[in-house]
Design a protein around this motif. Structure first.
Motif, mmCIF file in Angstrom:
data_model
loop_
_atom_site.group_PDB
_atom_site.id
_atom_site.type_symbol
_atom_site.label_atom_id
_atom_site.label_comp_id
_atom_site.label_asym_id
_atom_site.label_seq_id
_atom_site.Cartn_x
_atom_site.Cartn_y
_atom_site.Cartn_z
ATOM 1 N N ARG A 14 -4.893 11.021 1.408
ATOM 2 C CA ARG A 14 -6.030 10.137 1.123
ATOM 3 C C ARG A 14 -6.801 9.735 2.390
ATOM 4 N NH1 ARG A 14 -8.521 9.736 -2.692
ATOM 5 N NH2 ARG A 14 -8.480 7.550 -3.347
ATOM 6 N N ALA A 15 -6.115 9.241 3.406
ATOM 7 C CA ALA A 15 -6.811 8.760 4.608
ATOM 8 C C ALA A 15 -7.057 9.856 5.636
ATOM 9 C CB ALA A 15 -6.016 7.618 5.250
ATOM 10 N N VAL A 65 -6.701 2.339 3.391
ATOM 11 C CA VAL A 65 -5.969 2.922 2.273
ATOM 12 C C VAL A 65 -4.925 1.918 1.810
ATOM 13 C CG1 VAL A 65 -4.352 4.146 3.802
ATOM 14 C CG2 VAL A 65 -4.705 4.964 1.471
ATOM 15 N N PHE A 66 -4.829 1.708 0.491
ATOM 16 C CA PHE A 66 -3.923 0.669 -0.003
ATOM 17 C C PHE A 66 -3.172 1.160 -1.235
ATOM 18 C CE2 PHE A 66 -7.989 0.115 -2.033
ATOM 19 C CZ PHE A 66 -7.724 -0.295 -3.327
ATOM 20 N N CYS A 67 -1.937 0.650 -1.368
ATOM 21 C CA CYS A 67 -1.070 1.073 -2.472
ATOM 22 C C CYS A 67 -0.514 -0.101 -3.246
ATOM 23 C CB CYS A 67 0.102 1.902 -1.931
ATOM 24 S SG CYS A 67 1.235 0.947 -0.895
ATOM 25 N N GLY A 68 -0.792 -1.321 -2.808
ATOM 26 C CA GLY A 68 -0.178 -2.461 -3.464
ATOM 27 C C GLY A 68 -0.983 -3.729 -3.267
ATOM 28 N N GLY A 109 -7.715 3.933 -2.770
ATOM 29 C CA GLY A 109 -6.531 3.545 -3.521
ATOM 30 C C GLY A 109 -5.576 4.722 -3.642
ATOM 31 N N SER A 110 -4.291 4.424 -3.729
ATOM 32 C CA SER A 110 -3.300 5.494 -3.812
ATOM 33 C C SER A 110 -2.015 4.943 -4.415
ATOM 34 C CB SER A 110 -3.019 6.062 -2.417
ATOM 35 O OG SER A 110 -2.222 7.229 -2.470
#
Length: 306
Positions: free
Chosen positions: A128-129, A225-228, A251-252
């Motif tokens: 993603r990033a 980039v974020f997952c939570g 988002g991921s």
């Protein structure tokens, strides 16, 4: 196939499930991460006694997305321990596609510590990033399992790694893990910009409590980039900051089977997960309380080997 589990590990998701904050149909066996030996298999690739690790994704394995290698887009996508029963048990039944050889250089507890967090962090940073060698990344909230995974992966990829934490002890541990510099969590953007002029990538998992400081830490063209969202589900964004500075918000969640194989390859090349502590399965409540206290640095593992 059936796997006799040797170890599992906890994630923040398990706290939400145990507390009722995450809705599900009980009862549910928690934990996504598991490692053990094959007890019984109809899959010719595996025989009894093989040491294996579990790819922690539930999917149909037959839809257009699954067949094209995009398991995270499957209509039946889920996470072990949340959408289906997980690994905090003695015997686990999963499809053969979910099973991979345990990295030989890792002990049981280490092998239980990487699947969800390293898979999640790998997809975030690599897919993603698009983190590149020589770039600077900032990991917010050092100490969480996914954050320590991000630091290890960032170093493996040749990036400069910075980190934040409200705990001086965790900042010291982050530096020992390879962080070039660490910063107090309160108002960290100013310190980050004074140190390096802004970062290329921010690795986020905290959410509204830190998102604004994370955005301010990025240089022009940077990627967040974020997952939570452990501090809450809703955040307020400064939109002009995003479009004037050409920032990307990415988002991921989790990762595909091919990305899991990439993580396994990187582990074979020397990357190593970090275990904070272990508890016997009978003390799972104590393990959850310890995780909820937020004092860990790395993964909290459950010992299932009776």
């Amino acid at each position: 196939m059936a796997i006799e589990l040797k170890a599992a590990s906890l994630n923040h998701l398990d706290l939400w499930l145990a507390s009722g904050a995450q809705r599900m149909d009980p009862p549910r066996v928690i934990c996504a991460d598991g490692v053990g030996v094959v007890a019984d298999s109809a899959d010719p690739r595996w025989k009894s006694g093989d040491e294996v690790v579990v790819y922690p994704v539930a999917c149909c394995w037959d839809c257009e997305y699954c067949r094209s290698g995009e398991q995270v887009k499957c209509e039946h996508f889920g996470i072990l321990g949340e959408h289906v029963d997980g690994t905090a048990c003695e015997l686990l039944h999963v499809p053969g596609q979910n099973v991979y050889a345990k990295p030989a250089r890792l002990a049981w507890h280490e092998a239980a510590a990487f699947p969800l967090t390293f898979l999640t962090a790998w997809r975030m940073l690599v897919t993603r990033a698009r983190l590149r060698r020589g770039e600077t990344m900032l990991v917010v909230g050092a100490g969480a399992g996914v954050a320590t995974a991000a630091m290890v992966i960032g170093r493996q990829l040749g990036a400069r790694v910075l980190a934040t934490s409200r705990s001086p002890a965790k900042r010291a541990k982050a530096e020992a893990l390879g962080a070039e510099a660490t910063f107090e969590s309160a108002g960290f953007a100013k310190s980050v910009r004074q140190f390096c002029g802004g970062v290329d990538v921010v690795f986020e998992h905290v959410g509204p409590a830190t998102i604004d400081e994370s955005m301010k830490s990025l240089r022009k063209g940077g990627r967040l980039v974020f997952c939570g969202a452990t501090s809450g589900p809703k955040a307020e964004l400064n939109l002009p900051r995003i479009f004037f500075n050409h920032l990307d918000l990415l988002g991921s969640t989790m990762g595909n089977a091919a990305e899991f194989e990439q993580v396994l390859s990187a582990l074979d090349q020397g990357m190593r997960p970090l275990v904070d502590s272990s508890f016997p399965l009978a003390q799972v409540s104590d393990a959850l309380r310890y995780l909820d206290g937020g004092e860990q640095f790395g993964k909290v593992v459950l010992d299932l080997d009776s």
